[in-house]
Design a protein around this motif. Structure first.
Motif, PDB file in Angstrom:
ATOM      1  N   THR A   1       8.522 -14.917   6.034  1.00 20.79           N
ATOM      2  CA  THR A   1       8.887 -14.220   4.796  1.00 20.79           C
ATOM      3  C   THR A   1      10.397 -14.077   4.664  1.00 20.79           C
ATOM      4  O   THR A   1      10.967 -14.299   3.589  1.00 20.79           O
ATOM      5  N   VAL A   2      11.059 -13.717   5.768  1.00 23.99           N
ATOM      6  CA  VAL A   2      12.517 -13.564   5.742  1.00 23.99           C
ATOM      7  C   VAL A   2      13.199 -14.892   5.445  1.00 23.99           C
ATOM      8  O   VAL A   2      14.139 -14.968   4.637  1.00 23.99           O
ATOM      9  N   TYR A   3      12.732 -15.969   6.084  1.00 25.09           N
ATOM     10  CA  TYR A   3      13.342 -17.280   5.862  1.00 25.09           C
ATOM     11  C   TYR A   3      13.128 -17.744   4.424  1.00 25.09           C
ATOM     12  O   TYR A   3      14.045 -18.327   3.806  1.00 25.09           O
ATOM     13  N   LEU A   4      11.943 -17.503   3.864  1.00 29.60           N
ATOM     14  CA  LEU A   4      11.694 -17.897   2.480  1.00 29.60           C
ATOM     15  C   LEU A   4      12.573 -17.099   1.515  1.00 29.60           C
ATOM     16  O   LEU A   4      13.111 -17.657   0.544  1.00 29.60           O
ATOM     17  N   ALA A   5      12.718 -15.810   1.775  1.00 27.56           N
ATOM     18  CA  ALA A   5      13.578 -14.984   0.918  1.00 27.56           C
ATOM     19  C   ALA A   5      15.031 -15.444   1.012  1.00 27.56           C
ATOM     20  O   ALA A   5      15.742 -15.523  -0.003  1.00 27.56           O
ATOM     21  N   ALA A   6      15.484 -15.764   2.232  1.00 28.22           N
ATOM     22  CA  ALA A   6      16.856 -16.251   2.402  1.00 28.22           C
ATOM     23  C   ALA A   6      17.057 -17.571   1.663  1.00 28.22           C
ATOM     24  O   ALA A   6      18.084 -17.783   1.003  1.00 28.22           O
ATOM     25  N   ALA A   7      16.069 -18.476   1.773  1.00 24.91           N
ATOM     26  CA  ALA A   7      16.173 -19.756   1.074  1.00 24.91           C
ATOM     27  C   ALA A   7      16.189 -19.552  -0.443  1.00 24.91           C
ATOM     28  O   ALA A   7      16.930 -20.240  -1.165  1.00 24.91           O
TER      29      ALA A   7
END
Length: 295
Positions: free
Chosen positions: A33-39
């Motif tokens: 979730t964090v990586y998708l939000a960052a992307a």
């Protein structure tokens, strides 16, 4: 074994304990979730960067393409030939650094007065001071410009710095942080003979590095990105214009150089990005402690 060492040993043993399948799944899901939000947040920046490398005629080509027909690194060089861009950068750095220093001094002193000192009418004055946050900055532009005229400060650096250097946000942030510091530390300093000023300088300020870092970043960004007030109070843009005003100079009667404007925007993000990276550790700690402070 001392009590503190025993607690630390217990925490270490708990940290090394193997994760259950459910905990591992939740941890993996949180990371995804964090990586998708960052992307998701990075996509506009990535598109802006590659747009700065396109020819100007391909900025609005349909269908949209991430990379143009040619990669023009020369756009970043041409930005500095289009106008006095170095002057814009210098003025923005000067105004942002000077404004941040003034805000840190004023807000820390005011936050100490409102959060730690006891005086009659303190809470009422603080509520009245805090109510100024509800007044939009656009409403204050005309009165502030008149004040700058009275002081003969129009088209000066002090006009760019001082009007917004005494806001209530910084005072509120520092007050909340100071109220979260145990009063026993202050009382111990007074027993040793330290007065209010010495206690503030030697005890409270060193403990407030994280809150000061948070306030520094927010204030620097506010001055760095300010557009309306520099546009109004500045007369000679080539001498005292800031970066937001300089970015608008790429649009003229003959058209807009979107490629150079994108390149200039990317360049303008470098100082603020470096500031956030350098103070990242203090930012996380400061936001958590300032938000939970108070008695």
């Amino acid at each position: 074994m001392p009590l503190d060492e025993g607690v630390e040993a217990e925490h270490r043993s708990q940290a090394k304990a193997p994760l259950t399948p459910g905990q591992r799944a939740r941890l993996i899901l949180a990371h995804i979730t964090v990586y998708l939000a960052a992307a998701l947040f990075m996509l506009p920046l990535i598109y802006a960067f590659f747009s700065a490398l396109k020819p100007n005629g391909e900025m609005f080509a349909m269908p949209p393409r991430l990379i143009g027909s040619e990669v023009r690194w020369s756009n970043f060089v041409e930005v500095f030939k289009f106008g006095p861009f170095w002057t814009y950068i210098f003025n923005s750095l000067l105004v942002a650094i000077a404004g941040t220093l003034v805000v840190l001094i004023v807000s820390s002193c005011a936050g100490y007065a409102f959060g730690r000192l006891r005086w009659k009418g303190r809470d009422a004055v603080f509520i009245l001071f805090l109510a100024t946050l509800m007044v939009p900055a656009e409403v204050l532009v005309i009165p502030m410009f008149q004040v700058m005229q009275w002081f003969n400060w129009v088209d000066t650096y002090q006009a760019l710095v001082l009007p917004f250097a005494f806001g209530a946000f910084g005072t509120f942030l520092m007050r909340q942080f100071f109220r979260g510091i145990p009063y026993e530390m202050e009382e111990a300093a007074r027993v040793d003979g330290a007065g209010p000023i010495r206690t503030f300088v030697l005890i409270l300020l060193p403990l407030s590095k994280s809150a000061l870092a948070v306030l520094s970043v927010f204030t620097f960004l506010s001055f760095w990105n300010s557009y309306l007030w520099p546009l109004i109070v500045t007369v000679d843009y080539n001498a005292r214009g800031t970066l937001p005003v300089g970015l608008a100079s790429f649009s003229g009667l003959t058209g807009t150089r979107w490629d150079l404007q994108m390149a200039a925007a990317i360049i303008s993000m470098i100082p603020t990005t470096l500031l956030v990276i350098v103070l990242q550790k203090h930012l996380v700690k400061g936001i958590a402690m300032a938000g939970l402070g108070g008695r």
